[in-house]
Design an enzyme around this catalytic site. Structure first.
Site, PDB file in Angstrom:
ATOM      1  N   GLU A  83       0.578  -1.267   0.128  1.00 50.72           N
ATOM      2  CA  GLU A  83       0.026   0.115   0.023  1.00 50.72           C
ATOM      3  C   GLU A  83       0.605   1.253   0.003  1.00 50.72           C
ATOM      4  OE1 GLU A  83      -3.717   0.139   0.249  1.00 50.72           O
ATOM      5  OE2 GLU A  83      -3.597  -1.915  -0.239  1.00 50.72           O
ATOM      6  N   HIS A 122      -4.514   1.783   7.276  1.00 45.97           N
ATOM      7  CA  HIS A 122      -3.180   2.057   6.914  1.00 45.97           C
ATOM      8  C   HIS A 122      -2.597   2.524   8.308  1.00 45.97           C
ATOM      9  CE1 HIS A 122      -4.561   2.940   2.554  1.00 45.97           C
ATOM     10  NE2 HIS A 122      -3.935   1.900   2.600  1.00 45.97           N
ATOM     11  N   CYS A 162      -2.852  11.192   3.584  1.00 47.80           N
ATOM     12  CA  CYS A 162      -3.426  10.343   2.456  1.00 47.80           C
ATOM     13  C   CYS A 162      -3.077  11.061   1.131  1.00 47.80           C
ATOM     14  CB  CYS A 162      -4.857   9.888   2.288  1.00 47.80           C
ATOM     15  SG  CYS A 162      -5.208   9.120   3.985  1.00 47.80           S
TER      16      CYS A 162
END
Ligand code: SUG
Length: 445
Positions: free
Chosen positions: A174, A250, A371
């Site tokens: 990721e 995350h 993000c």
């Protein structure tokens, strides 16, 4: 040589919508099928980029991707003209159509893992675009991400853009959302910290029970190998599976690092003391001392952290040696978090300033300030060697605002994805954008 940390923010694409595609991401699930406002989303992101650039932080932009992804739709058996493909997909599987239309590349913390040249064996900046294979809509991204990174960082004397890892569960990757560097400052050799959610080849290792762990240890290790990182300066730690089950999909939803500071929640890691010990030991090798800022559950619960996105903040080093914390406005709307932050800046520690932004459109899909950005620390020669058209300036900001105003809709509801003119609009917008950014051939349009 001194270095600056560029933040490459994702420019929100014209098809930004709420499709509930990310199981395990609470905001994405809660806002499924509500109407979005792509224009507002893009302007909110641009306002953040502009404000930080104006403050003197190195800021650049990563362009959105072409949507819908007709290659996906056709590969799944939706045939005919583009309009036929869209109509059939909408009728037979609106969720697949939403995946093909997702503007998820805006969250560039997931675009790639980046190791600055000070850390790598060959002295180049290394990038591994993330395969994001846990979710269909995100697994599409790496093809264009690789193309974009190669267009911006094409000078192979300075940059290496690797192929993505094999797109299979063992190598779920990721990107930078599960990675941070810790060292004296951006230009110094540093320790790279990789945080993983599960271990594919050890069925005994703890794993979350409810929500998926998207990053594997095997993927993190492969990225470290590809980038030529020294073992002594690389630390792998496991995320606490219980917090993944509470919506921390995350690591950057529960921890953020910058220079010598690690700002984290006490429940972030499976073994907090072990993680700190490993970090301190590795950092001693680069003459740096860890400054932990530990947030206790009694001050901020995991639930408050997930709802406010306190840790999905950007910690930015200022010229005076202090740091600013870039937070979403939701942090000020949460009483416990607001109280905590007030104490933090008053404490006389490294973080002495809060900069908040309204990023509501992105936040409703689980994407906060951190993000939306990919960190790329570059020395002066590297900064000159990358493509310059993506560096955020006052002029580029105004050009992009005008471009958004011209091409973006201010409302997208789920049924709008069936409208064939939306696809045509997105194409026209991106064609113009590649010219604005000076990247002809960026897209395979
Ligand atoms: O992968 N949301 C993204 C949010 C990514 C946040 N990134 C970091 N934490 N670095 C995700 O879950 C939602 C899309 C939708 O439901 O329409 C989405 O993909």
């Amino acid at each position: 040589m001194s270095a600056r940390e560029f933040n490459f923010d994702g420019l929100v694409g014209p098809s930004h919508n709420y499709a509930g595609l990310s199981f395990g991401n609470v905001a994405s699930f809660n806002n499924v099928k509500s109407a979005s406002n792509p224009k507002e989303a893009a302007l909110q992101g641009l306002a953040k980029m502009r404000a930080l650039a104006a403050r003197g932080f190195a800021q650049a932009v990563l362009p959105p991707q072409d949507r819908p992804n007709f290659r996906l739709l056709r590969s799944l058996g939706f045939t005919g003209s583009d309009a036929d493909v869209l109509a059939r997909a909408f009728k037979e599987s609106p969720v697949i159509l939403a995946c093909a239309y997702s503007a998820s590349p805006m969250w560039t913390a997931n675009a790639a893992t980046v190791s600055p040249s000070r850390d790598t064996a060959d002295g180049r900046v290394h990038f591994t675009p993330a395969n994001l294979n846990n979710k269909l809509h995100r697994a599409l991204e790496h093809v264009q991400t690789s193309r974009t990174l190669r267009a911006i960082f094409g000078d192979e004397r300075h940059f290496a853009v690797h192929d993505t890892l094999p797109s299979t569960p063992a190598f779920g990757d990721e990107g930078a959302a599960n990675h941070t560097r810790l060292g004296a400052h951006h230009g110094a050799e540093a320790v790279e910290l990789f945080v993983y959610g599960r271990v594919e080849f050890d069925p005994q290792a703890p794993a979350p029970k409810r929500f998926p762990a998207r990053q594997t240890l095997e993927a993190s290790q492969a990225v470290a190998r590809l980038h030529g990182l020294a073992d002594a300066r690389t630390v792998f730690v496991q995320q606490n599976p219980d917090v993944i089950d509470q919506g921390v999909f995350h690591n950057d939803v529960i921890a953020v690092g910058n220079a010598d500071v690690l700002f984290y929640h006490e429940q972030a890691f499976a073994d907090e003391q072990g993680a700190l010990f490993q970090l301190r030991q590795a950092m001693a090798g680069v003459d740096a001392e860890l400054t932990p800022i530990r947030v206790e559950t009694s001050m901020v619960s995991v639930q408050d952290a997930v709802h406010s996105y306190l840790f999905n903040s950007q910690l930015l080093s200022k010229a005076d040696g202090k740091m600013a914390l870039v937070i979403p406005q939701e942090c000020q709307e949460n009483a416990a978090v607001a109280r905590y932050l007030e104490g933090l800046v008053a404490s006389g520690g490294k973080v002495d300033e809060l900069i908040h932004f309204d990023l509501r459109q992105s936040m409703r899909n689980g994407g906060g300030p951190a993000c939306l950005r990919l960190r790329v620390a570059l020395d002066e020669r590297e900064a000159q060697a990358m493509h310059q058209g993506v560096v955020m300036t006052e002029a580029l900001y105004h050009t992009l605002v005008a471009w958004v105003e011209k091409h973006y809709r201010d409302r997208l509801a789920p049924q709008d994805l069936a409208d064939p003119s939306l696809a045509v609009e997105v194409h026209a917008a991106l064609e113009e954008l590649s010219r604005i950014l000076g990247l002809p051939g960026l897209y395979d349009l």
